[in-house]
Enzyme design. Structure first.
Site, PDB file in Angstrom:
ATOM      1  N   HIS A  62       0.832  -1.210   0.000  1.00  0.00           N
ATOM      2  CA  HIS A  62       0.000   0.000   0.000  1.00  0.00           C
ATOM      3  C   HIS A  62       0.860   1.250   0.000  1.00  0.00           C
ATOM      4  O   HIS A  62       2.081   1.180   0.151  1.00  0.00           O
ATOM      5  CB  HIS A  62      -0.979  -0.006   1.175  1.00  0.00           C
ATOM      6  CG  HIS A  62      -0.347   0.101   2.545  1.00  0.00           C
ATOM      7  ND1 HIS A  62       0.564  -0.810   3.031  1.00  0.00           N
ATOM      8  CD2 HIS A  62      -0.527   1.016   3.536  1.00  0.00           C
ATOM      9  CE1 HIS A  62       0.909  -0.465   4.267  1.00  0.00           C
ATOM     10  NE2 HIS A  62       0.275   0.633   4.587  1.00  0.00           N
ATOM     11  N   HIS A  64       1.609   3.766   1.926  1.00  0.00           N
ATOM     12  CA  HIS A  64       2.113   4.486   3.099  1.00  0.00           C
ATOM     13  C   HIS A  64       3.635   4.476   3.025  1.00  0.00           C
ATOM     14  O   HIS A  64       4.245   3.460   2.659  1.00  0.00           O
ATOM     15  CB  HIS A  64       1.618   3.831   4.404  1.00  0.00           C
ATOM     16  CG  HIS A  64       0.244   4.286   4.799  1.00  0.00           C
ATOM     17  ND1 HIS A  64      -0.567   3.576   5.651  1.00  0.00           N
ATOM     18  CD2 HIS A  64      -0.456   5.401   4.430  1.00  0.00           C
ATOM     19  CE1 HIS A  64      -1.711   4.230   5.805  1.00  0.00           C
ATOM     20  NE2 HIS A  64      -1.669   5.333   5.077  1.00  0.00           N
ATOM     21  N   ASP A  66       6.155   4.164   4.851  1.00  0.00           N
ATOM     22  CA  ASP A  66       7.021   3.138   5.465  1.00  0.00           C
ATOM     23  C   ASP A  66       7.025   1.820   4.686  1.00  0.00           C
ATOM     24  O   ASP A  66       7.718   0.880   5.063  1.00  0.00           O
ATOM     25  CB  ASP A  66       6.623   2.887   6.934  1.00  0.00           C
ATOM     26  CG  ASP A  66       5.154   2.570   7.117  1.00  0.00           C
ATOM     27  OD1 ASP A  66       4.317   3.141   6.400  1.00  0.00           O
ATOM     28  OD2 ASP A  66       4.832   1.732   7.986  1.00  0.00           O
ATOM     29  N   HIS A  67       6.275   1.778   3.575  1.00  0.00           N
ATOM     30  CA  HIS A  67       6.218   0.534   2.787  1.00  0.00           C
ATOM     31  C   HIS A  67       6.763   0.667   1.370  1.00  0.00           C
ATOM     32  O   HIS A  67       6.908  -0.321   0.673  1.00  0.00           O
ATOM     33  CB  HIS A  67       4.782  -0.001   2.741  1.00  0.00           C
ATOM     34  CG  HIS A  67       4.279  -0.389   4.096  1.00  0.00           C
ATOM     35  ND1 HIS A  67       4.242  -1.694   4.537  1.00  0.00           N
ATOM     36  CD2 HIS A  67       3.855   0.389   5.134  1.00  0.00           C
ATOM     37  CE1 HIS A  67       3.794  -1.711   5.783  1.00  0.00           C
ATOM     38  NE2 HIS A  67       3.559  -0.464   6.172  1.00  0.00           N
ATOM     39  N   HIS A 142      -7.297  -1.587   6.068  1.00  0.00           N
ATOM     40  CA  HIS A 142      -6.406  -0.548   6.571  1.00  0.00           C
ATOM     41  C   HIS A 142      -7.025   0.812   6.223  1.00  0.00           C
ATOM     42  O   HIS A 142      -8.090   0.865   5.601  1.00  0.00           O
ATOM     43  CB  HIS A 142      -5.028  -0.755   5.914  1.00  0.00           C
ATOM     44  CG  HIS A 142      -3.910  -0.009   6.558  1.00  0.00           C
ATOM     45  ND1 HIS A 142      -3.797   0.185   7.907  1.00  0.00           N
ATOM     46  CD2 HIS A 142      -2.814   0.593   6.007  1.00  0.00           C
ATOM     47  CE1 HIS A 142      -2.698   0.876   8.155  1.00  0.00           C
ATOM     48  NE2 HIS A 142      -2.084   1.148   7.022  1.00  0.00           N
ATOM     49  N   ASP A 212      -0.348  -3.677   6.151  1.00  0.00           N
ATOM     50  CA  ASP A 212      -0.901  -3.317   7.459  1.00  0.00           C
ATOM     51  C   ASP A 212      -2.391  -3.638   7.464  1.00  0.00           C
ATOM     52  O   ASP A 212      -3.059  -3.442   6.464  1.00  0.00           O
ATOM     53  CB  ASP A 212      -0.727  -1.825   7.719  1.00  0.00           C
ATOM     54  CG  ASP A 212       0.719  -1.398   7.701  1.00  0.00           C
ATOM     55  OD1 ASP A 212       1.603  -2.242   7.585  1.00  0.00           O
ATOM     56  OD2 ASP A 212       0.969  -0.170   7.783  1.00  0.00           O
ATOM     57  N   HIS A 270       6.151  -5.100  12.320  1.00  0.00           N
ATOM     58  CA  HIS A 270       5.573  -3.761  12.133  1.00  0.00           C
ATOM     59  C   HIS A 270       5.294  -3.112  13.495  1.00  0.00           C
ATOM     60  O   HIS A 270       4.203  -2.631  13.788  1.00  0.00           O
ATOM     61  CB  HIS A 270       4.279  -3.844  11.297  1.00  0.00           C
ATOM     62  CG  HIS A 270       3.838  -2.534  10.728  1.00  0.00           C
ATOM     63  ND1 HIS A 270       2.970  -1.696  11.385  1.00  0.00           N
ATOM     64  CD2 HIS A 270       4.155  -1.889   9.581  1.00  0.00           C
ATOM     65  CE1 HIS A 270       2.743  -0.613  10.652  1.00  0.00           C
ATOM     66  NE2 HIS A 270       3.464  -0.710   9.545  1.00  0.00           N
TER      67      HIS A 270
HETATM   68 ZN   LIG Z   1       3.012   0.612   7.930  1.00  0.00          ZN
HETATM   69 ZN   LIG Z   2      -0.019   1.608   6.545  1.00  0.00          ZN
END
Ligand SMILES: [Zn+2]
Ligand SMILES: [Zn+2]
Length: 321
Positions: A62, A64, A66-67, A142, A212, A270
């Site tokens: 996805h 975000h 951090d990914h 999410h 997530d 995570h």
């Molecule tokens: Zn995340």
């Molecule tokens: Zn996320």
């Protein structure tokens, strides 16, 4: 042929001095997939001696930061390293726009074909298949559209027992039929069951990645009975309210998913950067699902077979280069 998962990063939004953001390498029978590509994933690959050139698929769950923030640096490094093989990026459709938007200013010429494929965030979908494995995506719950991924070994050809070919004077056609699982009709008209002719089969291995997501009953169906499940555990159980409002999971949510899905082993990851001692999270998850392990950067989980041909999960911490 090996089937393993190497954790490159297991922190949620904020990296810490010990934990990079989400990225992992799945080796499914020598097909290598990078699953999510948080910032610094390529540094982690160097640190833990992951052969970057073997990766032909990058799956991004996805949009975000951090990914996926490590993706553009990784593509640039592949180019500098002289990559020629095509690279497939499977993820949110905006990634293609972002990449070419940035590329307009950089004016870099890529020396390898780069293909973007859109994920389906509405239903389970096949994203890769060859003669040995299949990989599917499935929607999780999410704040924004997000997918989990499922890696499954395909049914293998059966191996014939010693001397069967001579005993029954089998033709090539007979052999192929028996290898595919059929019984054999011998010259006297007797049916010889496939089990009598072939070696016992080893169980097929599987791995699911769920990050997530908040707890969602539908996830349980997608990851049913996998050997290994990676499930996000951003919070401890006392932060249930926060987990719900941010569409994340607690230790108990992850462990309940593993228990209800009857998986063999759960990896939790995570983690929120607030947790210095992860054993608190591990202990909580184990109260619901005993066979839980902590993700740590550089930890490898290997799905192999024991003497009885049962799947076992072997963990080891890789040495840093
Ligand atoms: Zn995340
Ligand atoms: Zn996320």
């Amino acid at each position: 042929m090996s089937f393993s998962v190497t954790i490159l990063g297991c922190s949620s939004a904020l990296p810490t001095s010990k934990r990079f953001t989400t990225a992992q390498v799945v080796n499914s029978l020598e097909r290598f997939f990078l699953v999510d590509c948080g910032e610094g994933a390529q540094i982690q690959m160097r640190k833990y001696r992951v052969k970057m050139s073997k990766i032909n698929y990058v799956l991004i769950s996805h949009l975000h930061a951090d990914h996926f923030l490590g993706l553009f640096g990784l593509i640039a490094s592949f180019n500098l390293l002289g990559r020629k093989n095509p690279l497939h990026i499977v993820g949110p459709h905006q990634l293609k726009e972002m990449y070419f938007g940035m590329d307009k200013f950089l004016n870099n010429e890529l020396n390898f074909p780069l293909h973007f494929h859109n994920l389906n965030y509405k239903k389970q979908e096949l994203i890769f298949e060859d003669d040995k494995i299949i990989v599917e995506s499935f929607p999780v719950k999410h704040r924004i559209p997000t997918c989990g991924f499922l890696f499954k070994e395909k049914r293998r050809e059966k191996n014939l027992k010693k001397s069967v070919i001579e005993d029954y004077h089998l033709s090539i056609k007979d052999i192929l039929k028996i290898k595919s699982g059929e019984d054999y009709l011998d010259k006297s008209g007797e049916i010889i069951s496939n089990n009598k002719l072939t070696m016992p089969e080893k169980p097929l291995r599987s791995y699911a990645f769920c990050s997530d997501t908040m707890f969602k009953e539908k996830n349980i169906g997608f990851v049913q009975k996998v050997n290994l499940l990676y499930h996000e555990t951003t919070y401890a159980k006392n932060k249930q309210k926060q987990a719900k409002s941010t569409y994340h999971s607690t230790t108990i949510d992850a462990a309940n998913t593993a228990k209800m899905a009857q998986v063999q082993k759960l990896i939790i990851g995570h983690f929120s950067s607030r947790y210095k001692d992860l054993n608190v999270l591990l202990d909580e998850a184990k109260t619901v699902f005993e066979k839980t392990s902590l993700a740590t950067d550089g930890k490898q989980f290997d799905l192999s077979y024991d003497k009885e041909n049962q799947v076992v999960v072997i963990e080891k911490q890789l040495e840093e280069k």
